[in-house]
Design a protein around this motif. Sequence first.
Motif, PDB file in Angstrom:
ATOM      1  N   PHE A  85       1.315   5.932  -6.672  1.00 40.74           N
ATOM      2  CA  PHE A  85       1.085   7.186  -5.950  1.00 40.74           C
ATOM      3  C   PHE A  85      -0.178   7.862  -6.460  1.00 40.74           C
ATOM      4  O   PHE A  85      -0.232   8.327  -7.586  1.00 40.74           O
ATOM      5  CB  PHE A  85       2.294   8.119  -6.114  1.00 40.74           C
ATOM      6  CG  PHE A  85       2.210   9.376  -5.292  1.00 40.74           C
ATOM      7  CD1 PHE A  85       2.359   9.324  -3.911  1.00 40.74           C
ATOM      8  CD2 PHE A  85       1.982  10.603  -5.898  1.00 40.74           C
ATOM      9  CE1 PHE A  85       2.291  10.483  -3.149  1.00 40.74           C
ATOM     10  CE2 PHE A  85       1.912  11.761  -5.145  1.00 40.74           C
ATOM     11  CZ  PHE A  85       2.056  11.709  -3.758  1.00 40.74           C
ATOM     12  N   ARG A  86      -1.243   7.829  -5.659  1.00 43.32           N
ATOM     13  CA  ARG A  86      -2.515   8.506  -5.903  1.00 43.32           C
ATOM     14  C   ARG A  86      -3.126   8.177  -7.277  1.00 43.32           C
ATOM     15  O   ARG A  86      -3.528   9.083  -8.025  1.00 43.32           O
ATOM     16  CB  ARG A  86      -2.368  10.019  -5.732  1.00 43.32           C
ATOM     17  CG  ARG A  86      -1.729  10.444  -4.419  1.00 43.32           C
ATOM     18  CD  ARG A  86      -1.831  11.940  -4.194  1.00 43.32           C
ATOM     19  NE  ARG A  86      -3.185  12.315  -3.820  1.00 43.32           N
ATOM     20  CZ  ARG A  86      -3.592  13.585  -3.674  1.00 43.32           C
ATOM     21  NH1 ARG A  86      -2.740  14.578  -3.878  1.00 43.32           N
ATOM     22  NH2 ARG A  86      -4.835  13.850  -3.348  1.00 43.32           N
ATOM     23  N   PRO A  87      -3.216   6.915  -7.650  1.00 42.21           N
ATOM     24  CA  PRO A  87      -3.730   6.581  -8.988  1.00 42.21           C
ATOM     25  C   PRO A  87      -5.182   6.980  -9.197  1.00 42.21           C
ATOM     26  O   PRO A  87      -5.613   7.210 -10.333  1.00 42.21           O
ATOM     27  CB  PRO A  87      -3.563   5.059  -9.049  1.00 42.21           C
ATOM     28  CG  PRO A  87      -3.615   4.607  -7.620  1.00 42.21           C
ATOM     29  CD  PRO A  87      -2.914   5.696  -6.855  1.00 42.21           C
ATOM     30  N   ASN A  88      -5.952   7.068  -8.109  1.00 44.18           N
ATOM     31  CA  ASN A  88      -7.349   7.487  -8.238  1.00 44.18           C
ATOM     32  C   ASN A  88      -7.457   8.909  -8.792  1.00 44.18           C
ATOM     33  O   ASN A  88      -8.416   9.238  -9.518  1.00 44.18           O
ATOM     34  CB  ASN A  88      -8.053   7.406  -6.879  1.00 44.18           C
ATOM     35  CG  ASN A  88      -7.379   8.264  -5.822  1.00 44.18           C
ATOM     36  OD1 ASN A  88      -6.166   8.164  -5.603  1.00 44.18           O
ATOM     37  ND2 ASN A  88      -8.145   9.114  -5.150  1.00 44.18           N
ATOM     38  N   LYS A  89      -6.471   9.757  -8.476  1.00 45.59           N
ATOM     39  CA  LYS A  89      -6.484  11.128  -9.001  1.00 45.59           C
ATOM     40  C   LYS A  89      -6.216  11.149 -10.502  1.00 45.59           C
ATOM     41  O   LYS A  89      -6.771  11.977 -11.232  1.00 45.59           O
ATOM     42  CB  LYS A  89      -5.446  11.990  -8.270  1.00 45.59           C
ATOM     43  CG  LYS A  89      -5.677  12.120  -6.777  1.00 45.59           C
ATOM     44  CD  LYS A  89      -6.989  12.795  -6.457  1.00 45.59           C
ATOM     45  CE  LYS A  89      -6.992  14.266  -6.785  1.00 45.59           C
ATOM     46  NZ  LYS A  89      -8.255  14.929  -6.362  1.00 45.59           N
ATOM     47  N   ASN A  90      -5.378  10.228 -10.973  1.00 44.81           N
ATOM     48  CA  ASN A  90      -5.164  10.116 -12.423  1.00 44.81           C
ATOM     49  C   ASN A  90      -6.422   9.651 -13.114  1.00 44.81           C
ATOM     50  O   ASN A  90      -6.755  10.120 -14.225  1.00 44.81           O
ATOM     51  CB  ASN A  90      -4.022   9.148 -12.720  1.00 44.81           C
ATOM     52  CG  ASN A  90      -2.685   9.642 -12.219  1.00 44.81           C
ATOM     53  OD1 ASN A  90      -2.271   9.298 -11.122  1.00 44.81           O
ATOM     54  ND2 ASN A  90      -2.011  10.469 -12.997  1.00 44.81           N
ATOM     55  N   LYS A 116      -3.054  -1.580 -11.905  1.00 47.14           N
ATOM     56  CA  LYS A 116      -2.491  -2.522 -10.931  1.00 47.14           C
ATOM     57  C   LYS A 116      -2.210  -3.886 -11.570  1.00 47.14           C
ATOM     58  O   LYS A 116      -1.176  -4.512 -11.300  1.00 47.14           O
ATOM     59  CB  LYS A 116      -3.463  -2.701  -9.759  1.00 47.14           C
ATOM     60  CG  LYS A 116      -3.477  -1.553  -8.770  1.00 47.14           C
ATOM     61  CD  LYS A 116      -4.398  -1.883  -7.595  1.00 47.14           C
ATOM     62  CE  LYS A 116      -4.346  -0.822  -6.512  1.00 47.14           C
ATOM     63  NZ  LYS A 116      -5.247  -1.161  -5.377  1.00 47.14           N
ATOM     64  N   ALA A 117      -3.138  -4.334 -12.417  1.00 43.39           N
ATOM     65  CA  ALA A 117      -2.969  -5.651 -13.044  1.00 43.39           C
ATOM     66  C   ALA A 117      -1.735  -5.686 -13.934  1.00 43.39           C
ATOM     67  O   ALA A 117      -0.961  -6.644 -13.910  1.00 43.39           O
ATOM     68  CB  ALA A 117      -4.217  -6.002 -13.854  1.00 43.39           C
ATOM     69  N   ASN A 351      -0.602   6.156  -1.086  1.00 40.85           N
ATOM     70  CA  ASN A 351      -0.041   5.000  -1.795  1.00 40.85           C
ATOM     71  C   ASN A 351      -1.080   3.880  -1.937  1.00 40.85           C
ATOM     72  O   ASN A 351      -1.760   3.530  -0.971  1.00 40.85           O
ATOM     73  CB  ASN A 351       1.178   4.445  -1.057  1.00 40.85           C
ATOM     74  CG  ASN A 351       2.409   5.333  -1.214  1.00 40.85           C
ATOM     75  OD1 ASN A 351       2.487   6.118  -2.146  1.00 40.85           O
ATOM     76  ND2 ASN A 351       3.355   5.184  -0.305  1.00 40.85           N
ATOM     77  N   ALA A 352      -1.177   3.348  -3.140  1.00 38.93           N
ATOM     78  CA  ALA A 352      -2.041   2.183  -3.401  1.00 38.93           C
ATOM     79  C   ALA A 352      -1.137   0.986  -3.658  1.00 38.93           C
ATOM     80  O   ALA A 352      -0.315   1.012  -4.580  1.00 38.93           O
ATOM     81  CB  ALA A 352      -2.937   2.442  -4.609  1.00 38.93           C
ATOM     82  N   VAL A 353      -1.270  -0.039  -2.847  1.00 37.80           N
ATOM     83  CA  VAL A 353      -0.381  -1.204  -2.930  1.00 37.80           C
ATOM     84  C   VAL A 353      -0.795  -2.112  -4.088  1.00 37.80           C
ATOM     85  O   VAL A 353      -1.973  -2.372  -4.291  1.00 37.80           O
ATOM     86  CB  VAL A 353      -0.396  -1.995  -1.607  1.00 37.80           C
ATOM     87  CG1 VAL A 353       0.482  -3.240  -1.721  1.00 37.80           C
ATOM     88  CG2 VAL A 353       0.071  -1.112  -0.446  1.00 37.80           C
ATOM     89  N   VAL A 354       0.197  -2.557  -4.855  1.00 41.44           N
ATOM     90  CA  VAL A 354      -0.020  -3.523  -5.931  1.00 41.44           C
ATOM     91  C   VAL A 354       0.262  -4.917  -5.369  1.00 41.44           C
ATOM     92  O   VAL A 354       1.370  -5.185  -4.887  1.00 41.44           O
ATOM     93  CB  VAL A 354       0.907  -3.237  -7.140  1.00 41.44           C
ATOM     94  CG1 VAL A 354       0.747  -4.313  -8.206  1.00 41.44           C
ATOM     95  CG2 VAL A 354       0.599  -1.851  -7.715  1.00 41.44           C
TER      96      VAL A 354
END
Length: 355
Positions: A85-90, A116-117, A351-354
């Motif tokens: 959930f919104r990892p770019n903001k972190n 993600k890895a 959402n960013a898909v892994v």
Amino acid sequence: MSNIRYVQSLSPKQKPDASNLEFGKTFTDHMFLLDYTEGQGWHDPRIVPYGPLTLDPAAMVFHYGQAVFEGLKAFRTKDDRIVLFRPNKNAERLNVSNERLNIPHLDEAAFVEYVKALVSIDREWVPSAEGTSLYIRPFIMAIEPCLGVRASKRYLFAIIMSPVGAYYKEGIHPVKINVESQYVRAVRGGTGFAKTAGNYASSIKAQEEAKEEGFSQVLWLDGKEHTYVEEVGSMNMFFKIGGEVVTPELNGSILAGITRDSVLHLLKTWGVPVTERKISIREIYQASLDGKLEEAFGTGTAAVISPVGELHWQEHTMTINQGKIGELAQKIYDTITGIQNGTVPDTFGWNAVVE
């Protein structure tokens, strides 16, 4: 990412029962590590078996507190995808903290790929039960062995992960909060807007004293005038007063919460009047007396929404919405958690898909 070195754990752990998960007590099989050396930059990204770190006793983090961290979650959706959930903001906020603590900038796209890895490798640790998730804790600390008050020349960036249970196992129950009148968490010009370890260390005593009095959390006031509302423990605060939602403006001593930002987006999309401004505890008390304080809730990664049923300030007790969760807080909670678990359309692309 092809440049990440991977050492597989030869002793995989037994995964805990999803119905008995405690926050931050159980950790996955692997962790991510990345080194920084002055003159070389960030180097040697690697995923290795989870285990103890070996640090010199003179590592500067122990003595001068150069340490920042983040917190985000991975979710298993109803159609069995894994999303962040919104990892770019972190990633963005980590660099805000880095800047304030004089820690080297970390490439934000790389941050997301590293997360993600690691999640991809330990994807079986992402629980699927209702309300569960995989909590992700990235952090950076100064590791140069030196007893000198200056910025370190060496750092370690690490990511660890912990499966966590539903925050509200028996439904959402509004909490009782004490408005802190003695201690100060942060002041403008300090580190209050950064997610740094020292901010949390300085808040513990007030929180422990509040718990002894039967309160769940502490509501902090500004450090200068002790008048204006700032934040609650690890959450930002929102108040619904006379149909308008008000949240303290980001003033340099308040953490820019990612859930806070998400709530602001939702409210504006729904046409709910919302304002970011200074708001005094006296204004909130007066609104309570006038019957205009309709809802109060905190926002954060762990709980998403934490409704407040009672505020205690000095000798005053304010009961909010008869101690029940408000209609707006419930709608926000249902929408954000629905986006995270895939049951509500992600129209914002959060959402960013892994893979």
